[in-house]
Scaffold this motif. Structure first.
Motif, PDB file in Angstrom:
ATOM      1  N   ARG A 156      -2.938   0.962 -15.856  1.00  0.00           N
ATOM      2  CA  ARG A 156      -1.366   0.713 -15.424  1.00  0.00           C
ATOM      3  C   ARG A 156      -0.567  -0.136 -16.399  1.00  0.00           C
ATOM      4  NH1 ARG A 156       1.399  -2.576 -12.686  1.00  0.00           N
ATOM      5  NH2 ARG A 156       2.074  -2.326 -10.382  1.00  0.00           N
ATOM      6  N   VAL A 157       0.672   0.486 -16.569  1.00  0.00           N
ATOM      7  CA  VAL A 157       1.412   0.071 -17.656  1.00  0.00           C
ATOM      8  C   VAL A 157       2.672  -0.545 -17.046  1.00  0.00           C
ATOM      9  CG1 VAL A 157       3.140   0.881 -19.230  1.00  0.00           C
ATOM     10  CG2 VAL A 157       1.182   1.532 -19.759  1.00  0.00           C
ATOM     11  N   SER A 172      -2.437   4.571  -0.780  1.00  0.00           N
ATOM     12  CA  SER A 172      -2.057   4.706  -2.202  1.00  0.00           C
ATOM     13  C   SER A 172      -1.979   5.863  -2.880  1.00  0.00           C
ATOM     14  CB  SER A 172      -2.722   3.698  -3.094  1.00  0.00           C
ATOM     15  OG  SER A 172      -4.263   3.861  -3.113  1.00  0.00           O
ATOM     16  N   ILE A 202       8.639   5.440 -16.250  1.00  0.00           N
ATOM     17  CA  ILE A 202       8.970   4.545 -15.502  1.00  0.00           C
ATOM     18  C   ILE A 202      10.463   4.039 -15.594  1.00  0.00           C
ATOM     19  CG2 ILE A 202       8.469   2.092 -14.578  1.00  0.00           C
ATOM     20  CD1 ILE A 202       5.779   2.481 -15.595  1.00  0.00           C
ATOM     21  N   ARG A 203      10.850   3.987 -16.773  1.00  0.00           N
ATOM     22  CA  ARG A 203      12.252   3.607 -17.284  1.00  0.00           C
ATOM     23  C   ARG A 203      13.234   4.741 -16.588  1.00  0.00           C
ATOM     24  NH1 ARG A 203      14.139  -1.031 -17.972  1.00  0.00           N
ATOM     25  NH2 ARG A 203      15.376  -0.252 -16.444  1.00  0.00           N
ATOM     26  N   GLU A 254       1.016  -1.071  -0.078  1.00  0.00           N
ATOM     27  CA  GLU A 254       0.091   0.106   0.039  1.00  0.00           C
ATOM     28  C   GLU A 254       0.844   1.287  -0.038  1.00  0.00           C
ATOM     29  OE1 GLU A 254      -4.139  -1.368   1.870  1.00  0.00           O
ATOM     30  OE2 GLU A 254      -3.494   0.725   2.017  1.00  0.00           O
ATOM     31  N   ARG A 282       5.640   4.132 -19.908  1.00  0.00           N
ATOM     32  CA  ARG A 282       6.883   3.186 -19.727  1.00  0.00           C
ATOM     33  C   ARG A 282       8.198   3.914 -19.763  1.00  0.00           C
ATOM     34  NH1 ARG A 282       5.411  -1.127 -23.424  1.00  0.00           N
ATOM     35  NH2 ARG A 282       4.301  -1.857 -21.528  1.00  0.00           N
ATOM     36  N   GLY A 334      -2.925   0.969  -7.595  1.00  0.00           N
ATOM     37  CA  GLY A 334      -2.632   1.815  -8.893  1.00  0.00           C
ATOM     38  C   GLY A 334      -3.750   1.820  -9.715  1.00  0.00           C
ATOM     39  N   LEU A 371       6.356  -2.174 -16.642  1.00  0.00           N
ATOM     40  CA  LEU A 371       7.867  -1.747 -17.497  1.00  0.00           C
ATOM     41  C   LEU A 371       8.209  -2.927 -18.179  1.00  0.00           C
ATOM     42  CD1 LEU A 371      10.375   0.003 -17.298  1.00  0.00           C
ATOM     43  CD2 LEU A 371      11.322  -1.229 -15.447  1.00  0.00           C
ATOM     44  N   ARG A 416       2.174   8.763  -2.797  1.00  0.00           N
ATOM     45  CA  ARG A 416       2.860   9.767  -3.706  1.00  0.00           C
ATOM     46  C   ARG A 416       3.646  10.799  -3.091  1.00  0.00           C
ATOM     47  NH1 ARG A 416      -0.068  10.200  -8.843  1.00  0.00           N
ATOM     48  NH2 ARG A 416      -1.255   8.319  -8.824  1.00  0.00           N
ATOM     49  N   GLU A 429       4.761   2.213 -11.660  1.00  0.00           N
ATOM     50  CA  GLU A 429       3.829   1.705 -12.321  1.00  0.00           C
ATOM     51  C   GLU A 429       2.621   1.910 -11.844  1.00  0.00           C
ATOM     52  OE1 GLU A 429       4.818  -2.427 -12.263  1.00  0.00           O
ATOM     53  OE2 GLU A 429       6.269  -2.370 -13.892  1.00  0.00           O
ATOM     54  N   ASN A 430       2.423   1.795 -10.420  1.00  0.00           N
ATOM     55  CA  ASN A 430       1.076   2.107  -9.955  1.00  0.00           C
ATOM     56  C   ASN A 430       0.710   3.569  -9.870  1.00  0.00           C
ATOM     57  OD1 ASN A 430       0.710  -0.462  -8.925  1.00  0.00           O
ATOM     58  ND2 ASN A 430       1.977  -0.306  -6.962  1.00  0.00           N
ATOM     59  N   LEU A 431       1.521   4.401 -10.171  1.00  0.00           N
ATOM     60  CA  LEU A 431       1.342   5.775 -10.210  1.00  0.00           C
ATOM     61  C   LEU A 431       0.588   6.037 -11.789  1.00  0.00           C
ATOM     62  CD1 LEU A 431       4.430   7.476  -8.731  1.00  0.00           C
ATOM     63  CD2 LEU A 431       2.038   7.494  -7.734  1.00  0.00           C
ATOM     64  N   ALA A 455      10.325  -0.753 -10.182  1.00  0.00           N
ATOM     65  CA  ALA A 455       9.396  -0.304 -11.161  1.00  0.00           C
ATOM     66  C   ALA A 455       8.000  -0.253 -10.469  1.00  0.00           C
ATOM     67  CB  ALA A 455       9.546  -0.911 -12.205  1.00  0.00           C
ATOM     68  N   PHE A 456       7.508  -1.060  -9.327  1.00  0.00           N
ATOM     69  CA  PHE A 456       6.462  -1.135  -8.869  1.00  0.00           C
ATOM     70  C   PHE A 456       5.710  -0.050  -8.650  1.00  0.00           C
ATOM     71  CE2 PHE A 456       3.282  -3.995  -7.343  1.00  0.00           C
ATOM     72  CZ  PHE A 456       2.848  -3.603  -6.424  1.00  0.00           C
ATOM     73  N   GLY A 457       6.409   0.875  -7.915  1.00  0.00           N
ATOM     74  CA  GLY A 457       5.757   2.317  -7.446  1.00  0.00           C
ATOM     75  C   GLY A 457       5.104   3.116  -8.635  1.00  0.00           C
ATOM     76  N   MET A 509       9.156   6.975  -6.516  1.00  0.00           N
ATOM     77  CA  MET A 509       8.103   7.535  -6.524  1.00  0.00           C
ATOM     78  C   MET A 509       8.076   9.115  -6.522  1.00  0.00           C
ATOM     79  SD  MET A 509       5.864   4.830  -4.500  1.00  0.00           S
ATOM     80  CE  MET A 509       4.257   5.448  -5.146  1.00  0.00           C
ATOM     81  N   VAL A 529      13.167   4.555 -12.674  1.00  0.00           N
ATOM     82  CA  VAL A 529      13.928   2.956 -12.327  1.00  0.00           C
ATOM     83  C   VAL A 529      15.623   3.474 -12.283  1.00  0.00           C
ATOM     84  CG1 VAL A 529      14.388   0.786 -12.634  1.00  0.00           C
ATOM     85  CG2 VAL A 529      12.158   1.629 -12.575  1.00  0.00           C
ATOM     86  N   LEU A 543       2.257   5.985 -14.823  1.00  0.00           N
ATOM     87  CA  LEU A 543       3.133   6.536 -15.557  1.00  0.00           C
ATOM     88  C   LEU A 543       3.234   5.950 -16.975  1.00  0.00           C
ATOM     89  CD1 LEU A 543       5.733   7.334 -12.650  1.00  0.00           C
ATOM     90  CD2 LEU A 543       3.891   9.406 -13.760  1.00  0.00           C
ATOM     91  N   ARG A 598       3.243   1.444  -1.458  1.00  0.00           N
ATOM     92  CA  ARG A 598       4.147   1.979  -2.823  1.00  0.00           C
ATOM     93  C   ARG A 598       2.893   1.950  -3.974  1.00  0.00           C
ATOM     94  NH1 ARG A 598       8.705  -0.812  -4.507  1.00  0.00           N
ATOM     95  NH2 ARG A 598       9.679  -1.569  -2.854  1.00  0.00           N
ATOM     96  N   GLY A 599       1.853   2.535  -3.197  1.00  0.00           N
ATOM     97  CA  GLY A 599       0.635   2.866  -4.244  1.00  0.00           C
ATOM     98  C   GLY A 599      -0.136   1.722  -4.795  1.00  0.00           C
ATOM     99  N   PHE A 600      -0.027   0.586  -4.519  1.00  0.00           N
ATOM    100  CA  PHE A 600      -0.869  -0.529  -4.868  1.00  0.00           C
ATOM    101  C   PHE A 600      -2.252  -0.125  -4.542  1.00  0.00           C
ATOM    102  CE2 PHE A 600      -1.028  -4.747  -6.556  1.00  0.00           C
ATOM    103  CZ  PHE A 600      -2.142  -5.322  -6.005  1.00  0.00           C
TER     104      PHE A 600
END
Lengths: 241, 264, 246
Positions: A203-204, B61, B101-102, A193, B98, A199, A206, B65, B92-94, B88-90, B141, B105, B96, A195-197
């Motif tokens: 959601r894309v 969540s 995110i790259r 949570e 690709r 989301g 990586l 941020r 990704e959840n935002l 990358a998890f955080g 994040m 990371v 953003l 870390r924003g899960f």
């Protein structure tokens, strides 16, 4: 082998499984096994496969013996071989597919996303549950070992006593392990949570699974093989022996 | 239960939050990123503002941020199967793109020195590496506040020093506010510019580290807080009128001052 | 002492037979550990694991402490006596009939310690007993350990808490990457910069201070009171300088 898309590989699995179920012929079973040998070698999992065969010995013997009583020797052999084919094809799939890729593949399946949304409220929740479970396996295995060590250090002897006693001796192992697993899960959930899960909806990731040429090749070969099997099944009778 | 908490933290501050076991420091931290009341049952009475906006009613969540949280146990905050995916998890959840995110990371791995670990699985890492990866995941994040709850408990001293220093470097470069919960002051004293002390659910002290130590070191010791040994030493010498001035908070400061006295 | 992964816990597990050596041997009171079971060796060597949650499973703290005694086959009478004695010693008697899971982190650590002390092993091995404890709890622990030591027990502590070790003043064994680096009194070992660095530790504050003060001062100072005495001597010899204000 490892780099092929799990979806393509799974299609291969399906075509092999269907073929092995359509026929009851020793020739077919041997052919299917032989077909998979080069794949096992290419994926460098041949040794592990042999190991998994040893695990299947017990069931193979049962299948063989039971069928010996209900039909002929040849039939028994064919059915035992079928079991081995199935065992091999699933082993091949799981041994050459990392849990990572599996998770990504599951995430792409529309049905899983729908189910996940219905049950858990988020489309990526189910595949996430899967990858988290896999991620926790080595950790919990280490925990289990530590619990066993800790309790043995208090005089617990797991190999002594009658059946009843032995089962009871597992209580001091299971309870701490269960609680540790729960505690770990709770801490993971907290961290998740934070870390924003889960989301946003769109959601894309990586990393993405992409079908390459080899994958298409495999898909076509699998579909080709499958259709050929079905055609042969409908038009010919393949003898048992 | 904690009460009467009136604190403000500004960007660029390094706050040490301390107190005896059970004083409520972790409870306070959990309020900061919304874990209380969203994850843990509880009532939040009063206001919590981050960057001027109320967060109390938002989901964790959303709050994450702005407020990043690094937990005590390094292993239980890494969930992906490889380091790179975890970081990358955080982002990704935002939601953003690709490319973004790259970028994040790569930047986070660079900032925490974890590039070399990117394909490893969490259980293959040492405790210190795990903490760095967790920190990278939080950094990606781009929060304005980072809360670290006893991040060095499970780490050996050298690794612990490395992690705290990395956090301080980040604070300086990006002007984030850092809140570290710790009761072994010597590990963070060199970096912290402010200390907030809690006891039994209330804040009992709040101010610059040097000043609070100087004023209240006895009371802090009595509460079970690990006052740095050099501070205690100075206090003992001062008691015998052999030295004067306020208590040093870390070794380098004490050494500098003592050197002058001893070699004059 | 040593970095995470140096092999400290692995070595500890050899002491009660959980692990048996592939080369060489481990002797407990002259007996080879390979010839005895873990249960038998545990009577002499009590190993307290780092995380108490790996141990606790009983309905009450009393049952928890009695567990090992039951495994070793003591009579109910003796079990009762030992349990009460141990709970008193560790200040847990008030929790005797509480569930161990309701205790706080620090209390659970004490309960785990009690569970192992119950049968009064001659050798006690504590794996990272100071993690998660605040200063007062650590002081109590240190006093308790010194008390056990004065009663004739052998105590082995695995720790990376340099200040805690500096204050307790034991013999220190340093490990790194699976090998033994050095062995000696705490003040000698912990003030040795090279050794400390190799083992991924830091020198205690006093040692760092004195190495910066340079000549005229011994290097092996790790403890506050000795540091104070040495500085007292020097400062009263030197002419009083202009007071340093900060």
């Amino acid at each position: 082998m490892h780099r092929l898309d799990p979806r393509a590989k799974f299609l291969l699995v399906i075509s092999i499984v269907v073929t092995s179920l359509l026929f009851t012929s020793i020739y077919v079973m041997v052919a299917l096994l032989a077909l998979q040998l080069p794949l096992l070698l290419a994926g460098r999992v041949a040794r592990r496969w042999v190991y998994s065969l040893r695990a299947g010995v017990f069931l193979s013997v049962i299948i063989f013996v039971v069928n010996l009583f209900t039909s002929s020797v040849y039939s028994a052999i064919a059915l035992t071989l079928r079991f081995l084919v199935l065992l091999t094809t699933f082993s091949l799939f799981f041994m050459t597919t990392s849990p990572d890729d599996l998770g990504l593949a599951i995430d792409k399946i529309g049905f899983v996303r729908w189910l996940s949304r219905k049950w858990l409220g988020y489309p990526n929740a189910l595949s996430f549950t899967f990858t988290t479970a896999v991620r926790l396996v080595p950790t919990l295995a280490a925990d289990a070992q530590t619990v066993v060590d800790a309790q043995r250090s208090r005089g617990l002897e797991l190999d002594k006593g009658n059946l009843f006693r032995r089962v009871r001796n597992y209580v001091p192992i299971l309870i701490p392990l269960l609680l540790i697993a729960i505690r770990r899960s709770l801490e993971l959930a907290e961290a998740l949570e934070s870390r924003g899960f889960p989301g946003k909806e769109g959601r894309v990731s990586l990393f993405e699974l992409r079908l390459g040429r080899a994958d298409y090749g495999l898909i076509m070969a699998s579909l080709g093989g499958l259709s050929m099997s079905v055609w042969v099944f409908l038009h010919y009778h393949v003898p048992l022996v | 239960m904690i009460e009467n908490v009136n604190v403000s933290v500004h960007s660029g501050e390094f706050v040490l939050l301390t107190g005896p076991s059970g004083c409520g420091k972790t409870t306070l931290c959990r309020c900061l990123n919304g874990l209380i009341p969203n994850f843990y049952h509880g009532e939040l009475l009063g206001e919590l503002l981050v960057d001027g906006k109320t967060v109390a009613s938002q989901l964790t969540s959303e709050v994450s941020r702005k407020v990043g949280y690094v937990f005590q146990n390094p292993e239980n905050q890494l969930f992906a199967l490889t380091v790179e995916k975890d970081i990358a998890f955080g982002p990704e959840n935002l939601g953003l793109s690709r490319e973004e995110i790259r970028r994040r990371v790569d930047w986070a791995m660079d900032a925490t020195g974890t590039q070399g670990l990117k394909d490893l699985a969490p259980y293959e890492l040492s405790g210190g590496q795990q903490q760095r990866v967790a920190l990278a995941g939080v950094l990606a994040m781009e929060p304005s506040v980072i809360v670290l709850d006893e991040p060095t408990s499970f780490l050996d001293p050298r690794t612990a020093e490395g992690v705290v220093k990395a956090v301080d470097d980040l604070r300086q470069e990006h002007n984030v506010a850092v809140i570290v919960v710790e009761h072994r002051l010597d590990l963070v004293a060199r970096f912290a510019n402010r200390i907030v002390v809690m006891d039994r659910g209330k804040i009992v002290d709040d101010g610059k580290l040097g000043e609070v130590l100087d004023r209240d070191y006895e009371r802090l010791s009595a509460l079970g807080i690990g006052v740095p040994k050099v501070s205690l030493l100075w206090a003992l010498l001062r008691g015998d009128n052999l030295v004067s001035g306020s208590l040093p908070t870390h070794v380098e400061e004490a050494a500098e001052r003592l050197e002058k006295l001893v070699h004059s | 002492m040593g970095e995470n992964g140096a092999g400290k816990t692995t070595l500890a597990k050899h002491l009660n037979g959980l692990l048996k050596p592939t080369e060489g041997n481990v002797l407990v009171d002259g007996e080879d550990t390979r010839k005895k079971s873990v249960a038998a060796l545990s009577r002499k060597v009590g190993l307290v694991f780092q995380n108490p949650d790996h141990l606790l499973f009983s309905e009450t703290v009393r049952d928890e402490v009695a567990f090992a005694l039951r495994n070793f086959g003591y009579s109910n009478e003796i079990i009762q006596k030992q349990v009460s004695k141990t709970l008193e010693a560790l200040d847990l008697i008030g929790y005797a009939d509480t569930s161990p899971f309701l205790l706080s982190g620090g209390e659970r650590k004490r309960a785990a310690l009690a569970a192992v002390l119950a049968w009064e092993p001659d050798y006690l091995v504590l794996d990272e007993p100071t993690i998660g404890q605040d200063y007062l709890q650590k002081e109590r622990l240190r006093d308790f350990i010194l008390q056990l030591y004065s009663q004739g027990k052998a105590v082995v502590i695995i720790s990376h808490d340099v200040e805690f070790v500096a204050e307790a003043g034991p013999e220190v064994v340093l490990m790194s990457k699976g090998r033994l680096l050095a062995r000696g009194p705490a003040d000698e070992i912990l003030s040795n910069g090279d050794l400390v660095e190799e083992a991924s530790l830091v020198k205690p504050q006093m040692a760092r201070l004195f190495s910066q003060l340079g000549d005229g001062f011994p290097r092996d100072v790790v403890e506050v009171h000795r540091a104070k005495m040495l500085l007292e001597n020097r400062l009263s010899q030197v002419k009083p300088a202009v007071p340093q204000g900060t």
